[in-house]
Design a protein around this motif. Structure first.
Motif, PDB file in Angstrom:
ATOM      1  N   ILE A   3       0.823  -1.183  -0.096  1.00 44.77           N
ATOM      2  CA  ILE A   3      -0.132  -0.027   0.068  1.00 44.77           C
ATOM      3  C   ILE A   3       0.963   1.313  -0.172  1.00 44.77           C
ATOM      4  CG2 ILE A   3      -1.751   1.208   1.213  1.00 44.77           C
ATOM      5  CD1 ILE A   3      -2.702  -1.361   2.459  1.00 44.77           C
ATOM      6  N   HIS A   4       0.745   2.104  -1.030  1.00 47.12           N
ATOM      7  CA  HIS A   4       1.322   3.170  -1.030  1.00 47.12           C
ATOM      8  C   HIS A   4       0.370   4.489  -0.737  1.00 47.12           C
ATOM      9  CE1 HIS A   4       4.162   6.335  -2.016  1.00 47.12           C
ATOM     10  NE2 HIS A   4       3.475   6.774  -2.693  1.00 47.12           N
ATOM     11  N   LYS A   5       0.499   5.287   0.353  1.00 46.15           N
ATOM     12  CA  LYS A   5      -0.522   6.222   0.595  1.00 46.15           C
ATOM     13  C   LYS A   5      -0.060   7.620   0.124  1.00 46.15           C
ATOM     14  CE  LYS A   5      -2.756   8.731   4.338  1.00 46.15           C
ATOM     15  NZ  LYS A   5      -3.126   8.633   6.029  1.00 46.15           N
ATOM     16  N   ILE A   6      -0.868   8.213  -0.792  1.00 44.40           N
ATOM     17  CA  ILE A   6      -0.272   9.245  -1.408  1.00 44.40           C
ATOM     18  C   ILE A   6      -0.764  10.669  -0.602  1.00 44.40           C
ATOM     19  CG2 ILE A   6      -1.086  10.793  -3.615  1.00 44.40           C
ATOM     20  CD1 ILE A   6      -1.175   8.178  -5.095  1.00 44.40           C
ATOM     21  N   ASP A   7      -2.026  10.398  -0.098  1.00 43.69           N
ATOM     22  CA  ASP A   7      -2.487  11.543   0.780  1.00 43.69           C
ATOM     23  C   ASP A   7      -3.632  11.136   1.686  1.00 43.69           C
ATOM     24  OD1 ASP A   7      -4.973  12.001  -0.826  1.00 43.69           O
ATOM     25  OD2 ASP A   7      -4.044  13.480  -2.099  1.00 43.69           O
ATOM     26  N   ASP A   8      -4.382  11.800   2.262  1.00 37.46           N
ATOM     27  CA  ASP A   8      -5.542  11.102   3.246  1.00 37.46           C
ATOM     28  C   ASP A   8      -6.510  10.622   2.536  1.00 37.46           C
ATOM     29  OD1 ASP A   8      -4.222  11.857   5.654  1.00 37.46           O
ATOM     30  OD2 ASP A   8      -5.228  13.957   5.666  1.00 37.46           O
ATOM     31  N   GLU A   9      -6.703  10.992   1.050  1.00 38.11           N
ATOM     32  CA  GLU A   9      -7.786  10.263   0.425  1.00 38.11           C
ATOM     33  C   GLU A   9      -7.436   9.451  -0.493  1.00 38.11           C
ATOM     34  OE1 GLU A   9      -9.607  13.862  -1.426  1.00 38.11           O
ATOM     35  OE2 GLU A   9     -10.888  14.201   0.379  1.00 38.11           O
ATOM     36  N   LEU A  10      -6.175   9.531  -1.108  1.00 37.84           N
ATOM     37  CA  LEU A  10      -5.721   8.563  -2.068  1.00 37.84           C
ATOM     38  C   LEU A  10      -4.288   7.580  -1.783  1.00 37.84           C
ATOM     39  CD1 LEU A  10      -6.404   8.347  -5.209  1.00 37.84           C
ATOM     40  CD2 LEU A  10      -4.568  10.188  -5.303  1.00 37.84           C
ATOM     41  N   ALA A  72      -4.239  -0.816  -8.147  1.00 42.11           N
ATOM     42  CA  ALA A  72      -5.579  -0.171  -7.743  1.00 42.11           C
ATOM     43  C   ALA A  72      -5.271   1.088  -7.220  1.00 42.11           C
ATOM     44  CB  ALA A  72      -6.443  -0.972  -6.704  1.00 42.11           C
ATOM     45  N   ILE A  73      -6.198   2.024  -7.828  1.00 44.35           N
ATOM     46  CA  ILE A  73      -6.110   3.287  -7.413  1.00 44.35           C
ATOM     47  C   ILE A  73      -7.394   3.381  -6.272  1.00 44.35           C
ATOM     48  CG2 ILE A  73      -6.363   5.786  -8.103  1.00 44.35           C
ATOM     49  CD1 ILE A  73      -5.417   5.019 -10.702  1.00 44.35           C
ATOM     50  N   ILE A  74      -6.939   3.985  -5.068  1.00 42.63           N
ATOM     51  CA  ILE A  74      -8.169   3.678  -3.997  1.00 42.63           C
ATOM     52  C   ILE A  74      -8.365   5.220  -3.468  1.00 42.63           C
ATOM     53  CG2 ILE A  74      -8.729   2.997  -1.705  1.00 42.63           C
ATOM     54  CD1 ILE A  74      -8.331   0.662  -3.873  1.00 42.63           C
ATOM     55  N   HIS A  75      -9.597   5.637  -3.603  1.00 41.89           N
ATOM     56  CA  HIS A  75      -9.963   7.105  -3.510  1.00 41.89           C
ATOM     57  C   HIS A  75     -10.997   6.839  -2.249  1.00 41.89           C
ATOM     58  CE1 HIS A  75     -12.112  10.812  -3.788  1.00 41.89           C
ATOM     59  NE2 HIS A  75     -10.866  11.230  -3.661  1.00 41.89           N
ATOM     60  N   ASN A  76     -10.687   7.502  -0.914  1.00 46.14           N
ATOM     61  CA  ASN A  76     -11.672   7.322   0.098  1.00 46.14           C
ATOM     62  C   ASN A  76     -12.195   5.860   0.407  1.00 46.14           C
ATOM     63  OD1 ASN A  76     -11.319  10.047   0.658  1.00 46.14           O
ATOM     64  ND2 ASN A  76     -13.042  10.622  -0.657  1.00 46.14           N
ATOM     65  N   GLY A  77     -11.397   4.991   0.129  1.00 51.76           N
ATOM     66  CA  GLY A  77     -11.663   3.608   0.469  1.00 51.76           C
ATOM     67  C   GLY A  77     -12.383   2.656  -0.726  1.00 51.76           C
ATOM     68  N   THR A 112      -3.685  12.636 -11.561  1.00 52.54           N
ATOM     69  CA  THR A 112      -2.722  13.303 -11.730  1.00 52.54           C
ATOM     70  C   THR A 112      -1.580  12.848 -10.708  1.00 52.54           C
ATOM     71  OG1 THR A 112      -3.674  15.346 -12.749  1.00 52.54           O
ATOM     72  CG2 THR A 112      -1.373  15.697 -11.566  1.00 52.54           C
ATOM     73  N   LYS A 113      -2.245  12.743  -9.570  1.00 52.07           N
ATOM     74  CA  LYS A 113      -1.399  12.201  -8.271  1.00 52.07           C
ATOM     75  C   LYS A 113      -0.954  10.733  -8.595  1.00 52.07           C
ATOM     76  CE  LYS A 113      -3.670  15.116  -4.929  1.00 52.07           C
ATOM     77  NZ  LYS A 113      -4.687  15.177  -3.943  1.00 52.07           N
ATOM     78  N   ALA A 114      -1.909   9.949  -8.915  1.00 53.31           N
ATOM     79  CA  ALA A 114      -1.443   8.473  -9.211  1.00 53.31           C
ATOM     80  C   ALA A 114      -0.394   8.266 -10.380  1.00 53.31           C
ATOM     81  CB  ALA A 114      -2.834   7.693  -9.548  1.00 53.31           C
ATOM     82  N   LEU A 115      -0.342   8.997 -11.488  1.00 52.59           N
ATOM     83  CA  LEU A 115       0.455   9.126 -12.377  1.00 52.59           C
ATOM     84  C   LEU A 115       1.799   9.715 -11.904  1.00 52.59           C
ATOM     85  CD1 LEU A 115       1.331   8.318 -15.424  1.00 52.59           C
ATOM     86  CD2 LEU A 115       0.466  10.700 -15.955  1.00 52.59           C
ATOM     87  N   LYS A 116       1.995  10.779 -11.313  1.00 49.89           N
ATOM     88  CA  LYS A 116       3.162  11.276 -10.880  1.00 49.89           C
ATOM     89  C   LYS A 116       3.805  10.182  -9.781  1.00 49.89           C
ATOM     90  CE  LYS A 116       2.271  16.243 -10.671  1.00 49.89           C
ATOM     91  NZ  LYS A 116       2.127  17.316  -9.944  1.00 49.89           N
ATOM     92  N   THR A 117       3.039   9.502  -8.963  1.00 50.97           N
ATOM     93  CA  THR A 117       3.545   8.718  -7.995  1.00 50.97           C
ATOM     94  C   THR A 117       4.050   7.145  -8.835  1.00 50.97           C
ATOM     95  OG1 THR A 117       2.041   9.258  -6.327  1.00 50.97           O
ATOM     96  CG2 THR A 117       2.907   6.862  -6.156  1.00 50.97           C
ATOM     97  N   PHE A 118       3.360   6.798 -10.023  1.00 48.59           N
ATOM     98  CA  PHE A 118       3.741   5.821 -10.505  1.00 48.59           C
ATOM     99  C   PHE A 118       5.035   5.935 -11.479  1.00 48.59           C
ATOM    100  CE2 PHE A 118       2.905   1.644 -12.471  1.00 48.59           C
ATOM    101  CZ  PHE A 118       2.456   0.840 -11.105  1.00 48.59           C
TER     102      PHE A 118
END
Length: 183
Positions: A3-10, A72-77, A112-118
């Motif tokens: 699990i890679h946490k990007i921020d509180d929602e993602l 998987a891209i997880i947004h707010n669970g 945008t956040k997911a692509l930058k992270t990947f």
């Protein structure tokens, strides 16, 4: 489970077989929307189809020596979509990223956040030198996303993909490790 946490929602995380029904429902609920750009949707007819997809993604962990090619891209669970390397050329150190979001998750900055992270993952963990995305010419939202993240347009592949009843041209975008590290 990674699990890679990007921020509180993602966050990004490995798929597991228990995700099959939720992932299937996301695909089906967004099918009409996604069908414009994804040519595989008609092959998803039942939950078992997503079970097999998830199993093949997990098997890819073995092939890569433990590095996930897609997550998987997880947004707010909730599963919002997926992002991954459709192809990795280990010799030339080139990865080709593919991604999509369910219709209800669009316009929130998620991809945008997911692509930058990947991209960080590809250059940092996988030691790639080049990352590419191939995007249908008319898929303006995806093209804007690639450019926003720093990808450079390289050229057009004519009739690069068959989508149900017609061919579409693709634009190839890329970013190099040295360009990413300068950001």
């Amino acid at each position: 489970m990674l699990i890679h946490k990007i921020d509180d929602e993602l966050s990004l995380r490995l798929f597991n077989v228990n995700d099959a029904e939720e992932f299937f429902n996301l695909i089906i609920s967004s099918k009409h929307y996604l069908r414009e750009w994804l040519g595989w949707l008609d092959y998803v007819e039942k939950v078992e189809d997503t079970v097999e997809t998830i199993k093949s993604r997990l098997q890819a962990l073995v092939e890569t020596g433990g590095y996930p090619k897609s997550v998987a891209i997880i947004h707010n669970g909730q599963i919002a979509g997926t992002i991954g390397f459709n192809e990795i050329n280990k010799v030339s150190k080139i990865g080709t990223i593919g991604y999509w979001l369910g219709e209800g998750f669009q316009g929130k900055g998620i991809m945008t956040k997911a692509l930058k992270t990947f991209v960080n993952y590809g250059f940092g963990e996988l030691s790639l030198n080049r990352i590419e995305v191939s995007i249908a010419v008319e898929n303006k939202r995806s093209r804007i996303l690639a450019e926003r993240v720093g990808f450079v347009e390289e050229g057009t592949l004519r009739q690069a993909e068959w989508l149900y009843d017609h061919y579409v041209d693709h634009i190839i975008y890329s970013i190099l490790a040295k360009e990413w590290n300068e950001n």
